[in-house]
Design an enzyme around this catalytic site. Sequence first.
Site, PDB file in Angstrom:
ATOM      1  N   SER A  82       0.894  -1.290  -0.092  1.00 31.83           N
ATOM      2  CA  SER A  82       0.135   0.004   0.121  1.00 31.83           C
ATOM      3  C   SER A  82       0.914   1.128   0.000  1.00 31.83           C
ATOM      4  O   SER A  82       2.156   1.139   0.334  1.00 31.83           O
ATOM      5  CB  SER A  82      -0.875  -0.131   1.229  1.00 31.83           C
ATOM      6  OG  SER A  82      -1.633   1.250   1.310  1.00 31.83           O
ATOM      7  N   TYR A 108      -2.288  -1.002  10.495  1.00 35.06           N
ATOM      8  CA  TYR A 108      -2.206  -1.163   8.845  1.00 35.06           C
ATOM      9  C   TYR A 108      -0.950  -0.705   8.233  1.00 35.06           C
ATOM     10  O   TYR A 108      -0.322  -1.372   7.369  1.00 35.06           O
ATOM     11  CB  TYR A 108      -3.441  -0.491   8.223  1.00 35.06           C
ATOM     12  CG  TYR A 108      -3.687  -0.970   6.665  1.00 35.06           C
ATOM     13  CD1 TYR A 108      -3.984  -1.806   6.253  1.00 35.06           C
ATOM     14  CD2 TYR A 108      -3.178   0.062   5.732  1.00 35.06           C
ATOM     15  CE1 TYR A 108      -4.266  -2.122   5.044  1.00 35.06           C
ATOM     16  CE2 TYR A 108      -3.376   0.107   4.287  1.00 35.06           C
ATOM     17  CZ  TYR A 108      -3.747  -1.256   3.934  1.00 35.06           C
ATOM     18  OH  TYR A 108      -4.199  -1.386   2.635  1.00 35.06           O
TER      19      TYR A 108
END
Length: 254
Positions: A146, A159
């Site tokens: 990401s 995350y």
Amino acid sequence: MAEAFDLTGRAAFVTGGTQGLGLAIARALAEAGAQVAITSRDERKAAEAAEALSRDTGGEVVGIAVEVTDEGSVSRAVEQAVGRFGSLDILVNNAGINIRKPILEYDEQTWDLVQATNLKAPFLCAKAAAPHMIKRQYGRIINMASMLGQVALPERSAYCSSKGGLIQLTKVMALEWAEHNITANAVCPGPFATDMNKVVIDNPEANRYFLDRLKVGRWGQPTELAGLIVYLASESSGFMTGSALTIDGGWTAE
């Protein structure tokens, strides 16, 4: 030139391939000619998604139930795919979760769940898949990281940490397996319009915050990953390994 991206004769294993980015990735691989195994914790969901994708693309797609955080389950799933296709050439570690909380409200159990799904699972899947690639002296590993493995946002501590770790894990894979003609690269998507991001998209204030930082002025569409994925899965990407490729609408350009 099209033949350079032809995946006919290649077998792919895509975790979390029944929806969102994973489904778009599986579709792109199938349309390029690969045999594709898609996974989900839910066996029926995996089978139904595979049947629909096979019908849409005309390719061979199989659904496999797997718990990606469990080594035994992962090993059995990989062996099932190899038994079906005869090989495993492409691994896409896509399964992931994002649980948003301020650090002071983050409990240990939730933290561990995010790390296990986003970081431990790719490790386990690659560990299970690599021996089959080494045997054939060919492999393509694509880890879906990401942009939040490179930059941060509040309330994404677990995350961001997991995706940053995945980028580093990708580099280690690249170094360890390069001699076997196996490449490992990380794709770092920015904000894409998927179910995972629905909570943000449906919040006018949060959505505006994101749109203000997306230089193209919109969220990404899952289909916009297709070309990059097929390239990384093909023989044409043989000189690219250990890279983290950002596709984020210009968010991290500043």
